[in-house]
Design a protein around this motif. Structure first.
Motif, PDB file in Angstrom:
ATOM      1  N   UNK A  42      -6.743  -9.705   8.478  1.00 18.18           N
ATOM      2  CA  UNK A  42      -7.853  -9.336   7.852  1.00 18.18           C
ATOM      3  C   UNK A  42      -7.499  -7.968   7.271  1.00 18.18           C
ATOM      4  N   UNK A  43      -6.889  -7.711   5.996  1.00 16.14           N
ATOM      5  CA  UNK A  43      -6.737  -6.531   5.531  1.00 16.14           C
ATOM      6  C   UNK A  43      -7.916  -5.666   5.277  1.00 16.14           C
ATOM      7  N   UNK A  44      -7.616  -4.350   5.513  1.00 14.71           N
ATOM      8  CA  UNK A  44      -8.747  -3.362   5.548  1.00 14.71           C
ATOM      9  C   UNK A  44      -8.399  -2.248   4.326  1.00 14.71           C
ATOM     10  N   UNK A  45      -9.423  -1.807   3.924  1.00 13.74           N
ATOM     11  CA  UNK A  45      -9.021  -0.578   2.989  1.00 13.74           C
ATOM     12  C   UNK A  45      -8.770   0.654   3.848  1.00 13.74           C
ATOM     13  N   UNK A  46      -7.884   1.287   3.550  1.00 15.70           N
ATOM     14  CA  UNK A  46      -7.732   2.602   4.184  1.00 15.70           C
ATOM     15  C   UNK A  46      -8.695   3.518   3.488  1.00 15.70           C
ATOM     16  N   UNK A  47      -9.760   4.052   4.096  1.00 18.21           N
ATOM     17  CA  UNK A  47     -10.833   4.831   3.493  1.00 18.21           C
ATOM     18  C   UNK A  47     -10.286   6.137   3.238  1.00 18.21           C
ATOM     19  N   UNK A  48      -9.297   6.433   4.024  1.00 19.08           N
ATOM     20  CA  UNK A  48      -8.592   8.024   3.986  1.00 19.08           C
ATOM     21  C   UNK A  48      -7.964   8.128   2.598  1.00 19.08           C
ATOM     22  N   UNK A  49      -7.182   6.868   2.134  1.00 21.61           N
ATOM     23  CA  UNK A  49      -6.437   6.810   1.090  1.00 21.61           C
ATOM     24  C   UNK A  49      -5.194   7.819   1.023  1.00 21.61           C
ATOM     25  N   UNK A  50      -4.741   7.816   2.365  1.00 19.46           N
ATOM     26  CA  UNK A  50      -3.645   8.972   2.632  1.00 19.46           C
ATOM     27  C   UNK A  50      -2.391   8.278   3.026  1.00 19.46           C
ATOM     28  N   UNK A  95       0.751  -1.128   0.060  1.00 20.13           N
ATOM     29  CA  UNK A  95       0.156  -0.072   0.052  1.00 20.13           C
ATOM     30  C   UNK A  95       0.858   1.207  -0.046  1.00 20.13           C
ATOM     31  N   UNK A  96       2.272   1.185   0.200  1.00 21.71           N
ATOM     32  CA  UNK A  96       3.047   2.461   0.263  1.00 21.71           C
ATOM     33  C   UNK A  96       3.097   2.953  -1.237  1.00 21.71           C
ATOM     34  N   UNK A  97       2.766   4.355  -1.132  1.00 16.34           N
ATOM     35  CA  UNK A  97       2.862   5.463  -0.328  1.00 16.34           C
ATOM     36  C   UNK A  97       1.671   5.792   0.685  1.00 16.34           C
ATOM     37  N   UNK A  98       0.498   5.004   0.369  1.00 17.14           N
ATOM     38  CA  UNK A  98      -0.380   5.231   1.508  1.00 17.14           C
ATOM     39  C   UNK A  98      -0.256   4.491   2.569  1.00 17.14           C
ATOM     40  N   UNK A  99      -0.916   4.748   3.786  1.00 21.42           N
ATOM     41  CA  UNK A  99      -0.938   3.903   4.996  1.00 21.42           C
ATOM     42  C   UNK A  99      -1.817   2.708   4.610  1.00 21.42           C
ATOM     43  N   UNK A 100      -1.318   1.619   5.101  1.00 22.96           N
ATOM     44  CA  UNK A 100      -1.931   0.268   5.161  1.00 22.96           C
ATOM     45  C   UNK A 100      -2.676   0.297   6.329  1.00 22.96           C
ATOM     46  N   UNK A 101      -3.943  -0.528   6.662  1.00 21.39           N
ATOM     47  CA  UNK A 101      -4.222  -0.790   8.025  1.00 21.39           C
ATOM     48  C   UNK A 101      -5.052  -2.340   7.965  1.00 21.39           C
ATOM     49  N   UNK A 102      -5.124  -2.760   9.221  1.00 19.95           N
ATOM     50  CA  UNK A 102      -5.958  -3.919   9.137  1.00 19.95           C
ATOM     51  C   UNK A 102      -6.099  -4.419  10.586  1.00 19.95           C
ATOM     52  N   UNK A 103      -6.658  -5.549  10.874  1.00 26.64           N
ATOM     53  CA  UNK A 103      -6.698  -6.349  12.008  1.00 26.64           C
ATOM     54  C   UNK A 103      -6.546  -7.788  11.876  1.00 26.64           C
ATOM     55  N   UNK A 104      -5.957  -8.402  12.856  1.00 26.65           N
ATOM     56  CA  UNK A 104      -5.527  -9.530  13.087  1.00 26.65           C
ATOM     57  C   UNK A 104      -6.514 -10.229  14.165  1.00 26.65           C
ATOM     58  N   UNK A 105      -7.512 -10.910  13.650  1.00 29.19           N
ATOM     59  CA  UNK A 105      -8.449 -11.601  14.818  1.00 29.19           C
ATOM     60  C   UNK A 105      -8.010 -12.636  15.202  1.00 29.19           C
ATOM     61  N   UNK A 106      -8.590 -13.140  16.658  1.00 34.13           N
ATOM     62  CA  UNK A 106      -8.125 -14.226  17.365  1.00 34.13           C
ATOM     63  C   UNK A 106      -9.272 -14.785  18.183  1.00 34.13           C
ATOM     64  N   UNK A 107      -9.504 -15.840  18.624  1.00 35.36           N
ATOM     65  CA  UNK A 107     -10.169 -16.538  19.509  1.00 35.36           C
ATOM     66  C   UNK A 107     -10.306 -15.412  20.978  1.00 35.36           C
ATOM     67  N   UNK A 108     -11.647 -14.893  21.069  1.00 35.83           N
ATOM     68  CA  UNK A 108     -11.902 -14.375  22.290  1.00 35.83           C
ATOM     69  C   UNK A 108     -10.959 -14.738  23.465  1.00 35.83           C
TER      70      UNK A 108
END
Length: 145
Positions: A41-49, A19-32
């Motif tokens: 889980x790769x997420x979309x950077x809605x800011x695209x910044x 995703x460089x030069x934009x910031x990447x973002x995501x979450x790694x889920x696991x058992x509660x």
């Protein structure tokens, strides 16, 4: 301390570089309640910044519904910094709403999306208080009991 398997580490770094030069973002889920990051889980950077990240609210709500249905929680919340060190900004601290999560930052400032090392750091952020923690990368996580 954050214990993470090599495949998860590699997936987070690959996402940050891609995703460089934009910031990447995501979450790694696991058992509660397990503190075991198992599902990236790769997420979309809605800011695209290149200087800010924002989860898409519709995508985030869908992910939380999926995690609740699977008895999962966000174990790691990650994003990249493209021009600064891997340390939470004031904005990052203000957005930190998961007191049990590890907040991972990956800095791609040195090599961008080219080959080369990144800065990979993890923090706990609770009530605006930032505490860095050790990151241990293991070949694979041992199965849960």
């Amino acid at each position: 301390m954050l214990t993470i398997d090599q495949a998860t580490y590699d997936a987070i770094v690959a996402h940050a570089k891609r995703d460089h030069p934009d910031e990447a973002c995501g979450i790694v889920a696991g058992p509660e309640g397990s503190d075991r990051p198992t599902r990236v889980v790769e997420m979309v950077n809605a800011a695209g910044s290149p200087t800010f990240y924002e989860f898409d609210s519709t995508e985030l709500l869908a992910l939380y519904k999926e995690m609740w249905a699977n008895d999962e929680e966000p174990v790691v919340v990650y994003h990249s910094h493209t021009a600064t060190e891997a340390y939470p900004s004031r904005t990052d601290i203000g957005l930190a709403s998961e007191p049990n999560a590890h907040y991972v930052l990956v800095s791609t400032r040195e090599h961008g999306n080219n080959d080369g090392p990144v800065e990979f750091r993890s923090f706990r952020i609770v009530d605006g208080e930032v505490t860095e923690e050790e990151v241990v990368v293991v070949p694979e996580l041992t199965p849960a009991p």
